[in-house]
Write an enzyme that holds these catalytic residues in place. Structure first.
Site, PDB file in Angstrom:
ATOM      1  CG  ASP A   1     -34.702 -21.760  36.815  1.00 11.44           C
ATOM      2  OD1 ASP A   1     -35.479 -21.372  35.932  1.00 11.44           O
ATOM      3  OD2 ASP A   1     -35.079 -22.105  37.941  1.00 11.44           O
TER       4      ASP A   1
ATOM      5  CG  ASP B   1     -38.958 -19.566  33.933  1.00 15.35           C
ATOM      6  OD1 ASP B   1     -39.622 -19.132  32.967  1.00 15.35           O
ATOM      7  OD2 ASP B   1     -39.463 -20.234  34.847  1.00 15.35           O
TER       8      ASP B   1
END
Length: 344
Positions: free
Chosen positions: A160, A181
């Site tokens: 992230d 991600d």
């Protein structure tokens, strides 16, 4: 020595100029800016590692690094780590830099989340929350952000790294590095000529996912990559990284908390070069909690995930890697994606 007229409004660290306010922290320099904005407030960030958790809530703040790799804005909070009040930071709270005002710019510096992700894989340091608690955001574009512009900025993290969740944003000649991600969110973010660099995760079969949008269904554009390069650490094996997956974040509704059905992720790669670490299948599915409480997998075909004219050893033609229809390519011109905003 006097500075060139109008060059900077504040300096963090040493400066050869005697007519500019000098601050010992980036946060203090931002706090000195006028609340109303209206014109750029330019802050020179000298070489150094500025360990601060920053929130930009004033408009038209411009941060300019003295050196792209040596002027570093860094913090080390992960989602599962406790805040000062004892509660976990969470993904929405752990960012090193959070932008909540329009007109933000950053140039020629590094934004980093220095949380030891790899060390935590071997020896977890906290109770997991969500998937694992190791989400550690470097930059978050939060509610209130719009017209955020980044040029020659390095973003460093693992899981992230870059959370583009609101407004329009533009990235040019940037390097975003991470693993899981590492570019994600529901905002409208355009990346031109950037490097998307996948980092190695020891012991993991699936090494990571690049683009993970949760774009609202009524929003035409999500994560758009134009003439970017998808690269990797040398230890990452071929075919082990997905182009991305669509995310339905859990939200609280009147009848409970479940995956937001309005999140229909949009991500497009246009004219991008991809190394062989990209999986020939392209995209992965991603799980979410449905309204009835069951765990459901959101399939790539149920989101807006496309590519056009990919090249390099990681570029493949297959049914699972949908090509952007030719009649839609023109819709991805910069001025159309950014709805008339001219960032440069």
């Amino acid at each position: 020595m006097k500075s060139p007229a109008g060059t900077f409004d504040a300096v963090v660290g040493r400066t050869p100029f005697d007519d500019i306010p000098i601050f010992t922290s980036v946060g203090d320099a931002i706090a000195s800016a006028p609340s109303a904005g209206g014109k750029p407030f330019r802050i020179l960030v000298a070489r150094g590692r500025w360990h601060e958790k920053l929130v930009v809530d004033k408009p038209d703040i411009h941060l300019v690094g003295e050196d792209r790799t040596a002027s570093v804005l860094t913090f080390d909070a992960a989602a599962g780590m406790p805040r000062p009040d004892g509660e976990p930071w969470g993904t929405w709270g752990c960012a090193s830099v959070t932008v909540r005002a329009p007109g933000f710019r950053a140039t020629n510096l590094t934004i980093e989340n220095a949380f030891d992700y790899v060390g935590n894989l071997a020896t977890p340091k906290f109770e997991p929350i969500g998937p694992n608690g190791a989400q550690a955001v470097a930059l978050m574009l939060d509610a209130g952000s719009d017209r955020a512009c980044f040029e020659r900025v390095d973003f460093i993290g693992h899981q992230d790294t870059l959370f583009a969740d609101a407004g329009r944003s533009f990235f040019r000649d940037c390097r975003i590095s991470g693993s899981v991600d590492f570019i994600f969110g529901g905002g409208n973010a355009l990346f031109e000529q950037c490097e998307l660099h996948s980092r190695f995760r020891p012991g993991k079969e699936r090494q990571g996912y690049v683009a993970v949008p949760c774009t609202p269904s009524a929003q035409a554009y999500g994560l758009t990559f134009v003439r970017c390069r998808l690269t990797r650490d040398a230890a990452i094996r071929d075919g082990s990284v997905a182009l991305g997956r669509a995310w339905r974040p859990g939200r609280t509704f009147a009848d409970g908390k479940y995956g937001d059905p309005d999140a229909v992720g949009a991500a497009v790669y246009l004219d991008c070069w991809m190394d062989a670490h990209i999986d020939p299948r392209g995209w992965d599915e991603m799980g979410y909690t449905a309204r009835d409480g069951k765990r459901v997998m959101l399939q790539p075909g149920d989101a807006r995930l496309f590519e056009h004219a990919s090249s390099g050893p990681g570029a493949h033609r297959s049914a699972s890697r949908r090509a952007l229809p030719r009649d839609r390519i023109a819709a991805y011109a910069r001025e159309r994606v950014l709805d008339g905003w001219e960032p440069i």
